[in-house]
Design a protein around this motif. Sequence first.
Motif: not given
Lengths: 233, 408
Positions: A74-75, A78-79, A81-82, B321-327
């Motif tokens: 997941d991390n 996310s990275r 995606r960002n 989250r879509a913009l890059g936030a991790r949990r």
Amino acid sequence: MIRMNKLSKVYRTHMIETHALRGIEIDVQPGEFVAVTGPSGSGKTTFLNIAGLLEEHTGGDYFLDGVNVTGLNDNQRSRLRNEKLGFIFQGFNLIPDLNLFDNVDVPLRYRGFNAAERRRRIEEALAQVGLSARIKHYPSELSGGQQQRVAIARALAGSPKVLLADEPTGNLDTQMARGVMELLEEINARGTTILMVTHDPELAARAARNVHIVDGLVTDFVRREAPSLVAVA
Amino acid sequence: MEVRPILSTLFRNKTAPLLIAAQVALTLAIVANSLYIIRERLASAARPTGLDEPNIGWINLSPVGEVADPKTMQEVDLNTLRAIPGVRSATWANMIPLSQSGWNSGGMSLKEGDNDSGINSAHYFSPGSLVDTFGLNLIAGRDFTADDVFDHDPEQGSALPKTVIISKALAEALLPNEADLGQLVGQQLFNATEAPVTIIGIVDRLQTPWSNEGADGEQSYILPIRYLVGSFQYAIRTEPGQLDRVMKEAADQLSTLRSDRVLNSQRTFAEIRASRYANETLMAGLLIAVTLFLLLITASGIVGLSSLWVNQRRKQIGVRRALGARRIDVIRYFLVENMLITSGGVLLGLLLTLALNQVLVRQMEVPRLPAEYVGFGMVIMWLLGVASVLGPALRAARVPPAVATRTV
């Protein structure tokens, strides 16, 4: 830029398996403007979600800018995606309690840029969409078209490789839609790859390439070629 | 850290955060002051009396009618008690610490005629050794011998003793700011009404029956008197672990010894202490219950508001989250937001705490609240905030990024 090999997505409940995507093969080159069309329930949102790393695929492989995203945690997703993706949503999805500056700032903070770098990028992105003068305004003080421009600025601020647009003009009137579309074309002209889901055949026709999805299967054709639909999956 | 944007969001939605902050402030004020009062009460109730408490019991008998031979009766009773296996010492005594009733004298002084000294003392007397039976710690001088003991019949006004043992607290009151209290041994002690007595010993501690707060709760003295009245109250000190059995046997034997008296009570010192501090214990228990209830209410408020915000912001969380936030970014967002609200409440609560303490100091004579209780209360509130928001924050972190593209 985006390459999917035999990519599939199955939603499973304890009773039912639903095949949303069935072995998609697609290869989007850098700088392409691709429109994804299809009827409701065809799987185009699932396709966009997987392309945008918002959901995981269940079969096949997906390469984003050369990185195989299959199995990333997941991390890492996310990275990725960002850093590599920018999102434009049908409902704009701005945060109502943040002004334009802070809205555009959201993905940049997750990127870890320092304050000066973030400010530079925010001002540049808002200038690019013609909203520099509204930097301290809140979304509720803007028209729908302006809000979508802010969303585009937010997507652009991180210098993404790919812009993913989900019905970007779906909530706009014709005039505003035209303005947003022209902006997307300008961005594409500057080299950013765009993948746009749309219902609107007129907008789809303005993209260099169309991907048509029906029942989780992709019909891929380049505009201006003979209109024979060749299923590839 | 997203402090500025979070503050900006909070300022645009002020009502709920302000209510939570006010709740935190009120809770802090009450919790900090309550904790202090609870500690004060419990510390007061835990003060040592100077006695060998675990091994001491107290028996009280009342005569039925006139007692013709109180001296003989005392001697027979004491011989009976001392013969019970496990009894280390037993004696008649006029009172025992924490019993809440007893004798006292005022105007204690080292100077004759100095009746205005204002030193009050609990007035213990016994024909035996209270040092031995109570288990007192003699820090200077000596204990009484049989020669010191005077028989005293109040109806005949017979002679009074010439020696006294005083407590260290009384010695300190007689000789303020004096390190060598041992110099009091051999000196005469006067009071307003009785003949002077010579101080022969000092015990480290002997609490009064009223166990009042402060040094005067331990200002006591002991006279060697055999009090010839028909009141029979005996202190018994046993070997460790023998008290319960000995008390039962003592009560049985004293009851069967004579038929012209009834057993009023037989209590271990632990029971006497529990009875003396029943109100303090009850008050501390109530305050603890109120404090816990308040903390629960405040925690519920924070959980409720955080849960509401998580539900309201589900789409927004998906977008982040879509913009890059991790949990972890989502969890941190909610924690920081809560810390800001809690900190606002804590700062307001700090003022409220001090104001409430001022009122308590004036109205209830509660001591001024030490800084560490305020600090402890603040830490509790911060921990409570974090603990309360953690559940909703973890739930928020589970919102999938795909929520961003959903239209409903």
